[in-house]
Design an enzyme around this catalytic site. Structure first.
Site, PDB file in Angstrom:
ATOM      1  N   SER A  22      45.566  38.992  -1.777  1.00  0.00           N
ATOM      2  CA  SER A  22      46.111  40.345  -1.914  1.00  0.00           C
ATOM      3  C   SER A  22      45.891  40.819  -3.346  1.00  0.00           C
ATOM      4  O   SER A  22      44.757  40.898  -3.802  1.00  0.00           O
ATOM      5  CB  SER A  22      47.595  40.349  -1.521  1.00  0.00           C
ATOM      6  OG  SER A  22      48.104  41.667  -1.506  1.00  0.00           O
ATOM      7  N   THR A  23      46.959  41.092  -4.081  1.00  0.00           N
ATOM      8  CA  THR A  23      46.823  41.608  -5.442  1.00  0.00           C
ATOM      9  C   THR A  23      46.029  40.635  -6.320  1.00  0.00           C
ATOM     10  O   THR A  23      46.360  39.460  -6.408  1.00  0.00           O
ATOM     11  CB  THR A  23      48.208  41.837  -6.062  1.00  0.00           C
ATOM     12  OG1 THR A  23      48.977  42.637  -5.175  1.00  0.00           O
ATOM     13  CG2 THR A  23      48.087  42.539  -7.408  1.00  0.00           C
TER      14      THR A  23
ATOM     15  N   HIS B 180      44.325  42.309   1.515  1.00  0.00           N
ATOM     16  CA  HIS B 180      45.196  43.458   1.731  1.00  0.00           C
ATOM     17  C   HIS B 180      44.618  44.667   0.993  1.00  0.00           C
ATOM     18  O   HIS B 180      44.638  44.709  -0.235  1.00  0.00           O
ATOM     19  CB  HIS B 180      46.616  43.182   1.218  1.00  0.00           C
ATOM     20  CG  HIS B 180      47.313  42.087   1.959  1.00  0.00           C
ATOM     21  ND1 HIS B 180      48.366  41.379   1.422  1.00  0.00           N
ATOM     22  CD2 HIS B 180      47.119  41.568   3.203  1.00  0.00           C
ATOM     23  CE1 HIS B 180      48.790  40.489   2.294  1.00  0.00           C
ATOM     24  NE2 HIS B 180      48.051  40.575   3.380  1.00  0.00           N
TER      25      HIS B 180
ATOM     26  N   MET C 183      51.005  39.183  -3.842  1.00  0.00           N
ATOM     27  CA  MET C 183      52.453  39.294  -3.773  1.00  0.00           C
ATOM     28  C   MET C 183      52.934  38.996  -2.351  1.00  0.00           C
ATOM     29  O   MET C 183      52.254  39.300  -1.378  1.00  0.00           O
ATOM     30  CB  MET C 183      52.870  40.714  -4.196  1.00  0.00           C
ATOM     31  CG  MET C 183      54.372  40.941  -4.263  1.00  0.00           C
ATOM     32  SD  MET C 183      54.763  42.520  -5.065  1.00  0.00           S
ATOM     33  CE  MET C 183      53.951  43.679  -3.971  1.00  0.00           C
TER      34      MET C 183
ATOM     35  N   ASP D  69      52.520  36.373   2.877  1.00  0.00           N
ATOM     36  CA  ASP D  69      51.605  36.437   4.012  1.00  0.00           C
ATOM     37  C   ASP D  69      50.616  35.282   3.959  1.00  0.00           C
ATOM     38  O   ASP D  69      49.986  35.019   2.937  1.00  0.00           O
ATOM     39  CB  ASP D  69      50.854  37.782   3.995  1.00  0.00           C
ATOM     40  CG  ASP D  69      50.023  38.002   5.248  1.00  0.00           C
ATOM     41  OD1 ASP D  69      50.363  37.427   6.294  1.00  0.00           O
ATOM     42  OD2 ASP D  69      49.031  38.757   5.167  1.00  0.00           O
TER      43      ASP D  69
END
Length: 374
Positions: A189-190, A216, A310, A313
């Site tokens: 993600s991030t 994401h 973050m 998941d």
């Protein structure tokens, strides 16, 4: 209550006012300055030492990408990019994330609407994450593709990758195979585009397994991400399509807004299925959804990876895969994560067999998977 100082960078006086007002509505943030172009931004970062910066991309004198590179080299500071929704804007945003930007948001339209309210909430969320992220000297501003020693056949394979072809032992071109005994699945993600650049660019040509990727990211941006990874990699990288047959030496990026799962058809061929099922833990695509689709495929040697991001998941799905006999489960080490969330969750629930810094992940995957070829 902690108050974080923010610098707003945009060439438009109107947009600087809009963004500054949106930021100031959150009591955690204080706009301590603005800059009208990239050169001005570099000087203001040195002078004001903000906790985070919002950065436009297209500006006169010096654009946001060049300014970002200078800032990351001279005084690393968390930066949130303001991106347009155009294809060009998406490509530039992917490059900014590679250069060290923490994340991005869609540029506000400037109208008073529910849409602007959503942008404000997202801006506050991203800024809060940015000021809490780790700017590390371990993560250089410009990600350089590593020099990989390959033989002439591998070089030929690289040149032919976009045609889904490799070379055999005597240099004859053959179709990339749909037969494999390994599969790799990566969730992030991030900070993910930069991490993926590091990992995917180190995967050797002719890699004897497909690679599934959930990042994401909104629609359009995942297509630009896949194109960028394809440009810097020895394997083929594409945005996944519904019904696509999995091939070796190919990485598939889940399109933004769609869950990506793997299934076997009646001929025991592995295919991609894209669904609009409800978001899981707020995400679509979801790493957990992808991981869990591999649970009943015990005939494959499954290698799964969770990198910077973050939340949690993927941690649940990784644990289930470990318990069902996955060959390899890897969590990125805290020292190279922009946000140590998803990998932390995997470590804490004991789903990760290995905890590795970013630069060692591709090496471990290659060692595990390519042993099959020996």
């Amino acid at each position: 209550m902690a108050i974080y100082n923010i610098l707003v960078v945009d060439d438009s006086v109107f947009m600087r006012k809009i963004v500054s007002d949106l930021i100031s509505e959150n009591p955690h943030f204080k706009v301590i300055g603005t800059a009208k172009n990239g050169q001005d931004a570099i000087e203001q970062v040195k002078l004001l030492r903000p906790d985070a910066v919002t950065m436009d991309i297209e500006m006169p004198v010096m654009n946001g990408l060049d300014a970002l590179k200078h800032i990351m080299e001279e005084q690393p500071t968390p930066v949130i990019m303001l991106s347009s929704l155009t294809q060009e804007g998406a490509s530039e945003t992917i490059r900014a994330l590679e250069l060290g930007a923490v994340d991005f948001i869609r540029k506000p339209s400037g109208s008073i609407s529910l849409d602007l309210y959503k942008v404000k909430l997202l801006l506050h969320e991203k800024l809060l994450m940015a000021v809490r992220s780790k700017m590390s000297v371990n993560q250089p501003a410009s990600v350089q593709s590593p020099v990989v020693k390959v033989n002439p056949l591998s070089l030929r394979s690289k040149m032919l990758k976009d045609n889904l072809k490799q070379t055999d032992s005597v240099g004859q071109t053959i179709p990339t195979t749909t037969h494999f005994s390994h599969v790799v699945a990566i969730g992030t993600s991030t900070g993910g585009p930069r991490a993926l650049h590091q990992v995917i660019s180190n995967i050797p040509a002719g890699f004897p397994a497909p690679i599934l990727i959930v990042q994401h990211m909104p629609p359009n941006f995942t297509k630009s991400l896949a194109q960028r990874l394809n440009d810097i990699s020895q394997i083929r990288v594409v945005e996944a399509a519904d019904g696509e047959v999995l091939q070796t030496a190919t990485a598939y990026v889940a399109p933004g807004g769609w869950h990506m799962v793997i299934h076997k058809d009646s001929n025991r061929t592995y295919k991609i299925r894209l669904t609009k099922d409800e978001p899981v833990s707020g995400h679509r695509p979801s790493v957990d959804v992808m991981f869990e689709s591999l649970l009943n495929m015990n005939e494959l040697k499954r290698h799964v990876v969770l990198m910077t991001g973050m939340g949690s998941d993927g941690a649940k799905g990784m644990l289930s895969l470990k318990q069902s006999g996955a060959t390899t489960t890897i969590a990125e080490a805290e020292e190279t994560c922009v946000v140590y969330g998803m990998p932390r969750a995997a470590v804490e629930n004991q789903a990760a067999m290995h905890v590795l810094p970013q630069q060692e992940i591709a090496v471990r995957l290659s060692r595990c998977v390519q042993n099959e070829m020996n």
